[in-house]
Design a protein around this motif. Sequence first.
Motif, PDB file in Angstrom:
ATOM      1  N   THR A 143     -20.702  36.467  67.474  1.00 25.18           N
ATOM      2  CA  THR A 143     -20.495  37.295  66.285  1.00 25.18           C
ATOM      3  C   THR A 143     -21.632  37.023  65.313  1.00 25.18           C
ATOM      4  O   THR A 143     -21.816  35.885  64.870  1.00 25.18           O
ATOM      5  CB  THR A 143     -19.143  36.974  65.617  1.00 25.18           C
ATOM      6  N   GLU A 144     -22.411  38.064  65.008  1.00 32.15           N
ATOM      7  CA  GLU A 144     -23.556  37.893  64.116  1.00 32.15           C
ATOM      8  C   GLU A 144     -23.191  38.286  62.689  1.00 32.15           C
ATOM      9  O   GLU A 144     -22.613  39.352  62.458  1.00 32.15           O
ATOM     10  CB  GLU A 144     -24.746  38.730  64.596  1.00 32.15           C
ATOM     11  N   THR A 145     -23.537  37.431  61.752  1.00 35.69           N
ATOM     12  CA  THR A 145     -23.286  37.659  60.327  1.00 35.69           C
ATOM     13  C   THR A 145     -24.598  37.521  59.574  1.00 35.69           C
ATOM     14  O   THR A 145     -25.298  36.501  59.727  1.00 35.69           O
ATOM     15  CB  THR A 145     -22.266  36.647  59.780  1.00 35.69           C
ATOM     16  N   LEU A 146     -24.940  38.531  58.800  1.00 34.90           N
ATOM     17  CA  LEU A 146     -26.179  38.489  58.019  1.00 34.90           C
ATOM     18  C   LEU A 146     -25.962  37.646  56.767  1.00 34.90           C
ATOM     19  O   LEU A 146     -25.011  37.859  56.015  1.00 34.90           O
ATOM     20  CB  LEU A 146     -26.614  39.903  57.632  1.00 34.90           C
ATOM     21  N   GLU A 147     -26.828  36.680  56.549  1.00 37.01           N
ATOM     22  CA  GLU A 147     -26.718  35.788  55.406  1.00 37.01           C
ATOM     23  C   GLU A 147     -28.083  35.647  54.749  1.00 37.01           C
ATOM     24  O   GLU A 147     -29.120  35.956  55.362  1.00 37.01           O
ATOM     25  CB  GLU A 147     -26.202  34.410  55.879  1.00 37.01           C
ATOM     26  N   VAL A 148     -28.103  35.230  53.501  1.00 34.05           N
ATOM     27  CA  VAL A 148     -29.348  35.069  52.761  1.00 34.05           C
ATOM     28  C   VAL A 148     -29.388  33.669  52.172  1.00 34.05           C
ATOM     29  O   VAL A 148     -28.360  33.128  51.740  1.00 34.05           O
ATOM     30  CB  VAL A 148     -29.469  36.131  51.636  1.00 34.05           C
ATOM     31  N   ILE A 149     -30.572  33.058  52.176  1.00 36.17           N
ATOM     32  CA  ILE A 149     -30.771  31.749  51.582  1.00 36.17           C
ATOM     33  C   ILE A 149     -31.350  31.943  50.186  1.00 36.17           C
ATOM     34  O   ILE A 149     -32.363  32.625  50.024  1.00 36.17           O
ATOM     35  CB  ILE A 149     -31.734  30.906  52.435  1.00 36.17           C
ATOM     36  N   PRO A 150     -30.722  31.403  49.165  1.00 33.67           N
ATOM     37  CA  PRO A 150     -31.258  31.577  47.797  1.00 33.67           C
ATOM     38  C   PRO A 150     -32.696  31.072  47.706  1.00 33.67           C
ATOM     39  O   PRO A 150     -33.125  30.188  48.444  1.00 33.67           O
ATOM     40  CB  PRO A 150     -30.303  30.722  46.945  1.00 33.67           C
ATOM     41  N   ARG A 151     -33.435  31.680  46.773  1.00 35.19           N
ATOM     42  CA  ARG A 151     -34.839  31.312  46.607  1.00 35.19           C
ATOM     43  C   ARG A 151     -34.972  29.826  46.293  1.00 35.19           C
ATOM     44  O   ARG A 151     -34.246  29.281  45.471  1.00 35.19           O
ATOM     45  CB  ARG A 151     -35.453  32.150  45.498  1.00 35.19           C
ATOM     46  N   GLN A 152     -35.904  29.176  46.970  1.00 35.25           N
ATOM     47  CA  GLN A 152     -36.138  27.751  46.780  1.00 35.25           C
ATOM     48  C   GLN A 152     -37.487  27.537  46.098  1.00 35.25           C
ATOM     49  O   GLN A 152     -38.484  28.145  46.468  1.00 35.25           O
ATOM     50  CB  GLN A 152     -36.112  27.016  48.122  1.00 35.25           C
TER      51      GLN A 152
END
Length: 552
Positions: free
Chosen positions: A156-165
């Motif tokens: 199961t693929e879930t699109l996620e985002v990493i906050p700007r570092q």
Amino acid sequence: MTNTFDSLPSDLAAAHALILAEREARKESEARAARAEADLTHAQATAFSAEALIARLRLEIEKLRRTLYGARSERKERLVDQLEMQLEDAETDATEDELAAERSASSTVVESFERKRPARKPFPEHLPRERVVIAAPQSCPCCGSTKLSKLGEDVTETLEVIPRQWKVIQTIRERFSCRQCEAITQPAAPFHVTPRGFAGPNLLAMILFEKFGQHQPLNRQSERYAREGVDLSLSTLADQVGACALALRPLYALIETHVLAAVRLHGDDTTVPILAKGRTEIGRVWTYVRDDRPFGGKDPPAALYYASRDRSGEHPERHLKGFVGVLQADAYGGYNRLYRSDRRPGPIVEALCWSHGRRKFFELADIAANARRDKNAAPISPIALEAVKRIDPIFDIEREINGVSAEERLAARRLRSAPLVATLEEWMRAERAKLSRHSAVAKAVDYMLTRWPAFTRFLDDGRICLTNNAAERALRGLALGRKSWLFAGSERGAKRAAIMYTLIQTAKLNDVDPQAWLADVLARIGETLQTKLAELLPWNWDSEALSRQQAA
């Protein structure tokens, strides 16, 4: 009146049977109530799904109309935005009711409602994948055996985002002294675009693209960075922008040379309020677009911008001082001296835009817009409506021959478009003779007939486009961005913006990510020889080589 207790069974078996019968009757009654509730929720969900479908179709129809007939006005942009908001609300309502229908149907045997959704596109292959494996059971939940064998897996693929570092890069430069001569040796400091600079190329590229590509003023960027724990004042950001614009000016000069060397240009301008003492002046941003792709040209496309404090005709004269070729533009009188036969180094050939001519008729034949006006609105002009119907087939032919060679375009136009244009001219002159000079339709007809040679020049040159949409597209983002930044701080600031618009729009025309390109250019431009600056231009930039270098 009969006592209730008289009807109760006297033996235990009959009492048990009666209790079971009453229990079954109660379950059946509850099931009917649940089924009725599920049917009601199903009907509501179906209704909201229909509303979502209608909203989606209305949005697609409006977008298709705008694609086929061109943008009519800013009002149409707001209408599309409004339809998108309505679609968003309708989709949200439909999803809520679908989930409610599923919950209602879960307690009883009722067919669950399922809304037809558009097929979701797979996630891009270049995105990194992170595998999260759910721990498998250690024993069989059925018999308790520990002899389990893997049959496969479901992903199961879930699109996620990493906050700007944010990070600080410490570049260490060790010093050494020679034991023999006591000389001190140390590597050179890394290059920064700004003297004693502290911002890396990726940060600078982000600031530039946010300001000039996404139209986010520096004060808003400063506030957002502060919320992320990084204090970058407005004056600090402004210093970085000024230094970057100065460092990138050589690339702007190369693009300017490339654009003005074209045989055909698209030209247009738009208003830009410029801050002055106690007021704002209505300045102008001019654009000249070189795009040979419609007639199969191999030279890369590019867009060139200039800024001025007014709309005097001396500005295009100065911009195109050394240009000789075809200029596709509107009927602005400031271009007239460019078309004179005694111009040096030579006259510029005028080619007018059919979208401008058609738009004047379309505004008088816009049935949808007229219906939204009050009862005193002018009636739909049958002449204007007929003019639109006669012009549209010419546009259809142009769409079919877009991208082929100039010779093929010219042959198709002489065979198919020329008869339509001749018939249109004959019809327009006949209708014009019946109209008053004060008629709105007469003004639309005169706009084309008085400039007919410039409108029909595309029939003699396969390189000429039917419209000037390339220049209008180049200014569209700028026109929308005015709502965010309101005005340019000064005339010098407007010229600096013209440099950055040139770089960003040229990158977009060449299918290059402007922010990634700017970051790489800012990192390399200080060490690039003047004779090799052309390697940094968007159409010579190798994004795959950059990716391989970063991976290494």
